[in-house]
Every structure is written in C-alpha cells, then in structure tokens.
Design an enzyme around this catalytic site. Structure first.
Site, PDB file in Angstrom:
ATOM      1  N   LYS A   1      36.625  40.449  25.130  1.00 16.11           N
ATOM      2  CA  LYS A   1      37.411  41.540  23.510  1.00 16.11           C
ATOM      3  C   LYS A   1      36.768  42.717  24.706  1.00 16.11           C
ATOM      4  CE  LYS A   1      37.897  40.455  20.320  1.00 16.11           C
ATOM      5  NZ  LYS A   1      38.886  40.211  18.990  1.00 16.11           N
TER       6      LYS A   1
ATOM      7  N   THR B   1      40.641  36.823  44.690  1.00 15.85           N
ATOM      8  CA  THR B   1      40.512  38.557  44.924  1.00 15.85           C
ATOM      9  C   THR B   1      38.840  38.275  44.123  1.00 15.85           C
ATOM     10  OG1 THR B   1      42.483  39.388  43.427  1.00 15.85           O
ATOM     11  CG2 THR B   1      40.587  40.618  43.311  1.00 15.85           C
TER      12      THR B   1
END
Lengths: 429, 323
Positions: B92, B65
C-alpha cells in the site's frame, strides 16, 4: 454586549450599496448602528475607537463551503482552529461542510455542530446537511426538519448524485422549504481514474486524466433538472470554460441557479501540478489556462456568483503519497481573500465586485442579514489593506493543516482586523 | 588504465528520460556498449561497485527487470538486496515514504524502485540520500527500458537519427511508450504511435509523435516496429471489445509487417502475449525479432546506469582495456 465601537478614518466598501468612500462606522453591541461620515465633529466619549488609518473597512466575508473537521476529523481541523483560520482570513461566517464523520444527515448532528460552534468557534459557523443519507446518492435526508434545525444548505460534498431522479426529487422537494441544493458536478464514470485535468500534462506525467466534459455534462444535466423542478440550485465549484458558458446560458434563460468557484480555479492552472505536487490535487482538478481565464471572465461578468474557500484540510500522511493515492483538497480559509485580491490588482475585478462575490453574493444566496455595511446589520467586519506586500506562509497558518498550493506565493494584501458580532476576533500582529 | 576520459555525469537519480540530454544518452549508450562486451566474457564480475549496496524495491511484480537489475549490480560487485513487497502489507502506498526512510537508514548507495503509481520514484528520490533508479512507475516512465531499446537499435542499425519507429498498442497505460517517445525524439528519430483512440492518452500528438489509428498507415516504411504488451483485463470491453478484434486490427502479423521496411526490426519490452499483440511466428523470426537481444542489452544498460549514477562520472571500467 452593549459597548459602542467607533471605526474611524476608514475607506468604507459595501458592495450592496455600491459605497466606496471615506467615512466611519459605529457598532453598538453586535449590530451596526450607523455608517457614513459620522465623527467629523469628534467621537463621543462612550465609544471605543478603532482608527482604521485610511484602510478598507468592508463587511466580514461569508464562505459558503469549508471543512472544519468536526466531528470525526479533528486531527485535520477543529472548530477552534478552523474558525481562527477563518478569522485570520477576514471570514466572519463559514458554512461547515457536512462531509464529516459521521456524515451530517441527522438533526442531532446539526445540533452538535451548533453547540460546538457556540462554545469553541470564533466566527459564525452555519451548518450544512447532506442531500442524501450517508451521501450515498440514493435516499434524501429530512430536508425540512434539517433546515428547521439550522442547515443553511444541502450538499453531498464532493460527491455528485449520479441518479438524475434522486436529484430531481431532492430539488423538487427542497423547493417546498426554499432550501438550497449545492451540488458537486462531475460524472464519476467519466472521471474514472482521472486525478488531474485530462491533458498533455497528464499524459506526460502518466496520470489518469479527468476530462473537462465530466464536469460540464453533469452541470448541464443539473441545469435541466433545475429547470424541470424550479428548485434552488447552486453549482458548488465549477472549473471549466464550458461550465461558465452553461451557467451564463441558464441565467439568460431566467433560471434561479447560482454557482461558485474556489480560488485555485481562478489563480492556478494544471501546470502547477509540476512534479506530482499533491497539494495541487483538488476536486475538480486544476484546469487549462484557457479554462482559468474563462473563470476569471465569469467572475467579472457576474456569471459566477460567489467565491468559496473550499477549505479541505489534510494531514501530511494523506498528502505525502504518490499523486494518484493522495487525498484531494487544499486549505483555503486564510488565503481565499488574499488570492482574490490578485484579480483586483491585475485589473480583472474591481474591489467592490470582488467583495460582492465574498459578502453580498453568498448573503443573498443564503438569505443572511450579514454581508453588508448597513444600519441594523450584524456587526461583522473586516479591515484590510489591499496593497501590503507579503508572502503566503503555510507554516504560519492558524489552520491545523498546511496543505496549501499557495505556500510561498508573493501576494499583495493583508487582513488587519476581523470583527464578529461587534467583537474583534482577529488582529494582525 | 582508462581509455575513456572521465566525463562528469551530473545526475544523482535516473527518474525519467526528460532529465537527460542527447549527449548524455549517447555517453550512457557508449558505456553500455563496453558492458555488453564485458558481459560476453566468461569472467563477468567487476569491482566498480565493490562495497556498495543496492536495494531493489519492487512494489509490482517483475521477473525480467528485477533479475536484470540484480545481475547488473552483482556483476559490478555491489551487494544487492531484493525487496519484493508485491502482495504484502507494505504494498500500500501509504507506507512508501516509511519504507523509503527505513531503507535509507541502512545507507544504500542505489535504490531501484518499481511502483504502480506514477511519480513514486520521484517521491522516493526526495527522501533518500543515495541514487534512485526508476524501474517503472505507473504509466509515467521506464527510462532503462528506453535506453536498452535505444542500445539494441543502435547496435543493429548504427544510429537512431533519422529512423522511423512505430510504437504500437496500449500507449495510454504504457510507461515504456512514454520513455521511448522522449528518448527517440531527443535522438532525432521520427516516432509514430499506432493504437485505437481508446488506448491513446490525451493530446498525445503534443509529445511530438505522429498518430495513427491503423497499422497499415502506421507501419508504412518504418525501420522499427515496437509492440507493447496489452493487459488482458483491458481487452474485455473496457478499452477494446475483444482479444479477437484487437488481434485482427492491431496484432502484429506477417501481413501488417509487410508494410514496414523489408528489414524492419521487431521489438517488444516483454512479457509478450503471443496471439494477442504479436504473432508467434513474427516474434520468433530470428532475422528481424530482436526481443531476446533487448534482454541482453538490459543488463548492460543497467550496469552503465548504476555505474554512472553512483560514481557521478561516465568512466570506462579499467577491465575493458585488458580484454
């Protein structure tokens, strides 16, 4: 305080006595001295007069669960801001969540909270302690000593005690002291990665689903354990139709069990999650519309004993995240009563019954003297107009955190004055 | 010089299929067709996005992708920057907004995001000025994959309307499945999902699909068999008992495929687990497997999406007329 205050021209509302009538109320110092048609011949000169102008006068509200930030989470809330928020919401007694940092499992911490509340709280703050040490769900805390130090109930916050033997022993042991165990009811393994109600909406959003059964299974287990032990059990926050049924059956059986709900569970359903609105991420999650209707019915028929704000202040950093990572919780001190009034306006709950869930109900569960308009009771009062049209404005909250799922919601009702121990602690501008 | 009237494309972002109408999907596929042709010429570089900046922000590992989006941007003449934050501290979620704000300050015209959390692209789009393309967010959506699948099918079978498509495997965790269900439904295809109940999300039938738990009934007379990748860690007892058992009941092999229409196409969003969800021989069947074609279509579809979103029109590139 020995001053006399005459509250005149009020609509007196007292769920305990069933009073809903015109009248007056006299406080002397921190106590209600008289209530009824007192001043038809005029108010004595030594009284300060508060003209209620025909508005409602009710016992101050009692909130069985709110996080006040201290100690350890002062960036989200403090006793000062939290109790000001409570006062603005008509709440005069708050049970402080023990899910603090450090966790409230030691006598010294209860004493700390008491001191903080004395010096910086504007409403009554009652400490709660955890059921297990460190809320780890394993070893029980010193329930007797903590109760003696002032803990009015025991709860592991939004964590469930998964080991049934631990809960059994805690309930059993607590019964010696008449201590109340308030439990969050979810099977964590069934919740898994669920962050909203397990439903079509969750599927569409690609969010993990938390099934309604995760709550009901834990609740049904708990009710069996309550029956086994005879302990005083309170389901802190139920959200599903099946949970309402389970509570109803347990009460029909004669068990000494009670339960509460958070306002978002009778006012909102899972569709509010919309496009990942993290302010709607609460625990237990917002459920289906039929669950919401069942909660309303449970409040109406008395299966649900109390409404608690479940105030959980969160700073923007904890909420401006992808939904799955965002913190759970919503602020609620300033909106619990106003959202409750929606039930009255919709004809689902008479005003006195709504007040019962917020005053006499929690007072009975916690064995408190307040929560009623009666001679000799503490002078904790709220004056409100149930009809004032308004819009909830989270930015204007007294609370340090603004994470309300009700922001901008049109409502009807306004708290005009809040009185704690005879002294006005909030007055609407 | 343009032969296609410049139809306005009213979207700034491509976050999911739900925002697109059937007509818009058709127009995007038409534009993609043009790019397929252009991509087959020796000189592939166009100037449609010259001077524009595209940032690929991948919080999750991806080879095809990311490469596909990178090529798409470069072939349109954009300056493309890849930020692979997988594995670094930035991964995160706490920093998603910060990262977005920082990158936004560099004035990108398009940001392509992949993230392991559903809703991450949505969140990003609220904070940036340029276009956001969702390259996969959690289990929520992967709109360009659905578009490239549709393009592949349309080029092979002429249209989507009236086809029966079986999507098989881990529907529960699959953003590809969700986007395909929406797109195919909008375009008038009948969609079946085929999986064990543990790999189906709640109330999946409410998405307008037929639900099957066995491959024989699920594949009966279908035009398309779309296989999904099953993460190996989900097969060690958590969702299905073993790879062996999964392959036995849900792996696509000759026997199961025999229930589909004789010329049914086989698709897979990749990367494939051969011998887990798909038999090698079936995957490599040059007559029926269009898996490599899907990869080719991916570049064209992403060019069309970048073009349409940045210019807010569906305009056939000038170069297409000169071929």
């Amino acid at each position: 305080m020995t001053g006399k205050v005459a509250y005149t021209n009020a609509r007196l509302l007292d769920p305990t006595s069933g009073t809903d009538s015109r009248g007056d109320l006299l406080t002397v110092g921190d106590t209600i001295a008289d209530v009824g048609e007192l001043f038809s011949a005029g108010v004595p000169d030594d009284c300060t007069v508060v003209d209620c102008a025909g508005h409602c006068l009710a016992p101050g509200l009692i909130d069985m669960m709110a996080a006040l930030g201290e100690p350890g989470r002062e960036h989200k809330e403090t006793i000062t801001t939290g109790t000001r928020a409570a006062a603005a919401g008509g709440i005069t007694t708050v049970v402080a969540s023990p899910d603090t940092r450090p966790i409230m499992d030691e006598i010294a911490l209860i004493e700390f909270l008491d001191r903080q509340a004395q010096t910086s709280g504007v409403v009554r703050v009652l400490p709660a302690a955890t059921i297990t040490k460190g809320m780890a769900g394993q070893e029980m805390t010193e329930i007797g000593l903590l109760a003696e130090a002032g803990a009015v109930l025991f709860t592991d916050g939004y964590r469930s005690i998964t080991n049934p033997q631990v809960l059994r022993r805690a309930l059993s042991y607590a019964s010696t002291f008449g201590a109340l165990i308030a439990h969050h009811t979810e099977v964590p393994e069934l919740v898994g990665d669920g962050v909203m109600n397990d439903s079509e909406t969750a599927t569409r959003l690609g969010l993990g689903g938390n099934p309604a059964a995760a709550e009901t299974i834990m609740l049904e287990r708990d009710l069996r354990i309550a029956e086994l032990t005879g302990g005083r059990y309170h389901a802190a926050s139920i959200s599903t139709a099946d949970s309402v049924d389970a509570m109803r059956q347990a009460k029909d059986k004669g068990l000494r069990v009670t339960c509460g709900v958070a306002p978002y569970h009778f006012a909102l359903n899972e569709n509010e999650v919309g496009h990942y609105r993290t302010f709607t991420k609460v625990s237990p999650p917002l459920r289906s519309e039929s669950d919401r209707e069942a909660i309303v019915a449970g409040l109406a028929d008395g299966t649900i004993d109390i409404i608690a704000s479940h105030h959980r202040p969160e700073d923007p950093e904890a909420k401006r995240l992808p939904f799955a990572q965002a913190a759970y919780g919503a602020v609620g001190l300033e909106t619990a009563f106003l959202i409750g009034l929606e039930l009255y306006h919709k004809g689902q709950l008479p005003l006195l019954d709504l007040l019962a869930r917020l005053t006499a109900g929690p007072a009975a569960i916690l064995s408190l003297p307040q929560g009623r308009l009666a001679r000799g009771a503490p002078a904790d009062l709220v004056v409100f107009n149930p009809d004032t049209p308004a819009r909830i404005d989270a930015e204007g909250f007294q609370s340090k955190s603004k994470n309300s799922p009700f922001d901008a919601r049109p409502i009807q009702g306004q708290v005009l004055r809040t009185v704690v121990a005879g002294a006005t602690v909030f007055e609407a501008a | 010089m343009t032969s296609l009237a410049a139809t306005p494309f009213p979207h700034r972002h491509l976050l999911g299929i739900e925002d697109l109408s059937a007509d818009e999907i058709t127009a995007l596929l038409d534009l993609s067709d043009t790019y397929v042709d252009l991509n087959r010429r020796p000189e592939k570089k166009l100037g449609r996005l010259r001077g524009r900046t595209q940032i690929n922000l991948f919080f999750e590992t991806s080879t095809r992708t990311k490469t596909s989006f990178e090529l798409a941007g470069k072939r349109l003449g954009a300056d493309v920057i890849n930020m692979s934050v997988e594995g670094s501290a930035i991964k995160k979620g706490e920093t998603l907004i910060d990262t977005a704000m920082t990158l936004n300050a560099m004035q990108p015209d398009a940001m392509v995001i992949r993230h392991s959390d559903s809703g991450a692209a949505d969140l990003l789009s609220q904070k940036v000025n340029g276009s956001v393309i969702n390259a996969g967010d959690g289990s929520h959506a992967h709109p360009t994959q659905a578009l490239l699948d549709a393009l592949t099918i349309r080029r092979r079978l002429g249209q989507l309307q009236g086809l029966t498509v079986a999507i098989c495997g881990d529907i529960l965790h699959s953003r590809v499945a969700r986007s395909n269900i929406q797109l195919l439904g909008k375009m008038g295809a009948l969609v079946r999902v085929v999986a064990p109940p543990t790999l189906l999300p709640a109330a999946v039938d409410r998405l307008g699909v037929e639900v099957h738990h066995d491959m024989v009934s699920g594949l009966k007379n279908v035009d398309i068999v779309m296989m999904l990748r099953l993460q190996l860690e989900r097969m060690k007892g958590a969702f299905v008992p073993s790879i062996r058992e999964y392959y036995r009941y849900y792996g696509l092999d000759r026997d199961k495929l025999a229930h589909a229409k004789p010329d049914a196409l086989i698709m897979h969003p990749g990367p494939m687990n051969r011998g887990v969800e798909i038999d090698t021989e079936v995957a490599d069947d040059i007559h029926r497997s269009v898996i490599r074609e899907q990869v080719e279509m991916g570049v064209a579809v992403r060019m069309a999406c970048l073009d349409a979103l940045v210019h807010r029109t569906l305009e056939r590139p000038a170069e297409a007329a000169t071929q």
